[in-house]
Design a protein around this motif. Sequence first.
Motif, short mmCIF file in Angstrom:
data_model
loop_
_atom_site.label_atom_id
_atom_site.label_comp_id
_atom_site.label_asym_id
_atom_site.label_seq_id
_atom_site.Cartn_x
_atom_site.Cartn_y
_atom_site.Cartn_z
N ALA A 167 0.93 -0.76 0.09
CA ALA A 167 0.17 0.16 -0.10
C ALA A 167 0.50 1.34 -0.22
O ALA A 167 0.75 2.12 -0.45
CB ALA A 167 -1.05 -0.27 1.58
N LYS A 168 1.74 0.58 0.81
CA LYS A 168 3.02 2.34 0.77
C LYS A 168 3.13 2.47 -0.18
O LYS A 168 3.73 3.35 -0.50
CB LYS A 168 3.66 2.42 1.60
N LEU A 169 4.31 2.12 -0.93
CA LEU A 169 4.82 1.87 -2.57
C LEU A 169 3.79 2.14 -3.72
O LEU A 169 4.50 2.94 -4.26
CB LEU A 169 5.58 0.18 -3.02
N GLU A 170 2.63 1.91 -3.07
CA GLU A 170 1.71 2.04 -4.74
C GLU A 170 1.17 3.84 -4.29
O GLU A 170 1.69 4.55 -5.13
CB GLU A 170 -0.02 1.38 -4.01
N LYS A 171 1.33 3.99 -2.92
CA LYS A 171 1.23 5.83 -3.24
C LYS A 171 2.70 6.05 -3.41
O LYS A 171 1.94 7.51 -4.05
CB LYS A 171 0.91 5.82 -1.52
N ALA A 172 4.15 5.76 -3.33
CA ALA A 172 4.83 6.56 -3.37
C ALA A 172 5.38 5.70 -5.16
O ALA A 172 5.61 7.46 -5.65
CB ALA A 172 5.91 5.48 -2.84
N CYS A 173 5.23 5.15 -4.96
CA CYS A 173 5.04 4.74 -7.00
C CYS A 173 4.78 3.98 -7.57
O CYS A 173 5.13 2.51 -7.39
CB CYS A 173 7.12 4.21 -7.55
N PRO A 174 2.88 4.32 -8.49
CA PRO A 174 2.55 2.85 -8.68
C PRO A 174 2.49 2.08 -9.14
O PRO A 174 3.65 2.38 -10.67
CB PRO A 174 1.33 4.28 -9.19
N HIS A 175 2.72 1.57 -9.40
CA HIS A 175 2.38 0.03 -10.25
C HIS A 175 3.88 -0.58 -10.83
O HIS A 175 3.57 -0.53 -11.60
CB HIS A 175 1.69 0.38 -11.48
#
Length: 324
Positions: A110-118
């Motif tokens: 979830a955090k990674l999708e906010k920082a650098c999606p997909h």
Amino acid sequence: MAVRNMKTTFLQVFLLIILSALESYAALDARYYDTTCPQAEQIIAETVLNASMHDPKAAARLLRLFFHDCFIRGCDASVLLDSTLQNKAEKDGPPNMSLAAFYVIDDAKAKLEKACPHTVSCADIIAITARDVVTMNGGPYWSVLKGRKDGRVSRAYETRNLPPPSFNTTQLIQTFAKRGLGVKDMVALSGGHTVGFSHCSSFVPRIHNFSLMHTVDPSMNQEFAQTLKQKCPSPNKNGDAGQFLDSTASKFDNDYYKQILAGKGVLLSDQTLYGDLRRRGFVESFAKDENSFFTEFADSMVKLGNVGVKEEGEVRLNCRVVNN
């Protein structure tokens, strides 16, 4: 002229094979996210650290998640997929019913999708997480090769391919060999149990009615067996009781191998490491030299992380479901 043409053709084919192999190897790269998501490893490390502060079993659970993922369809995060009405997934297969800490992967994703999606695959998150829990608990550090893609298939019945705690030496060697892992890899990776915990059901056959000749497995230290009997007094009903797999379970070290030398391996598959001449030397070496264990464990984790890697495919937006 024909012979020369055949030689030229053979050489061209040979070079293509070599180049293909090199490209396949190079597809996974420790710096894979350096430009697309440079903060990926920091985000994952912070998530793992936070989970470990609240869950003392997080290290063992996350490390086990990595093993169970790679041993089925390769390191493709298929173990994370939820079952559907049409399909019963790996996480609901009998050997995986005790898996936990999926929430840590969900949180990191979830955090990674906010920082650098997909961008960052669930398969890479599992691999990085496994390294982080080892390092945070005093074990070795290694550069995780990244660039895996997530699989779209997960079948509960395939979990029968996981080696159970009751496997003998030959069965274990064959299971690891199918995944390109040798005897040394098997002994080194077994050292991950240094932060492990086992419920009574996995070792109770060793301390209750082991055989017609022995109530307790004769390879087990008898005083240790009595300690386990106190924790698991019944062959069938012990609830959530169990035993840590070495005496320093909060620390990643080589105590696991020292316990095996003393006849205090909890699982049959642990203790048989020393009962087999093909593996005994590695057990003795790792028990004597922690640095040697750390080096071999890190090398074997890299090899395990390359099993069945998917270099083409999807990066799931949610680790529990395939993309539409």
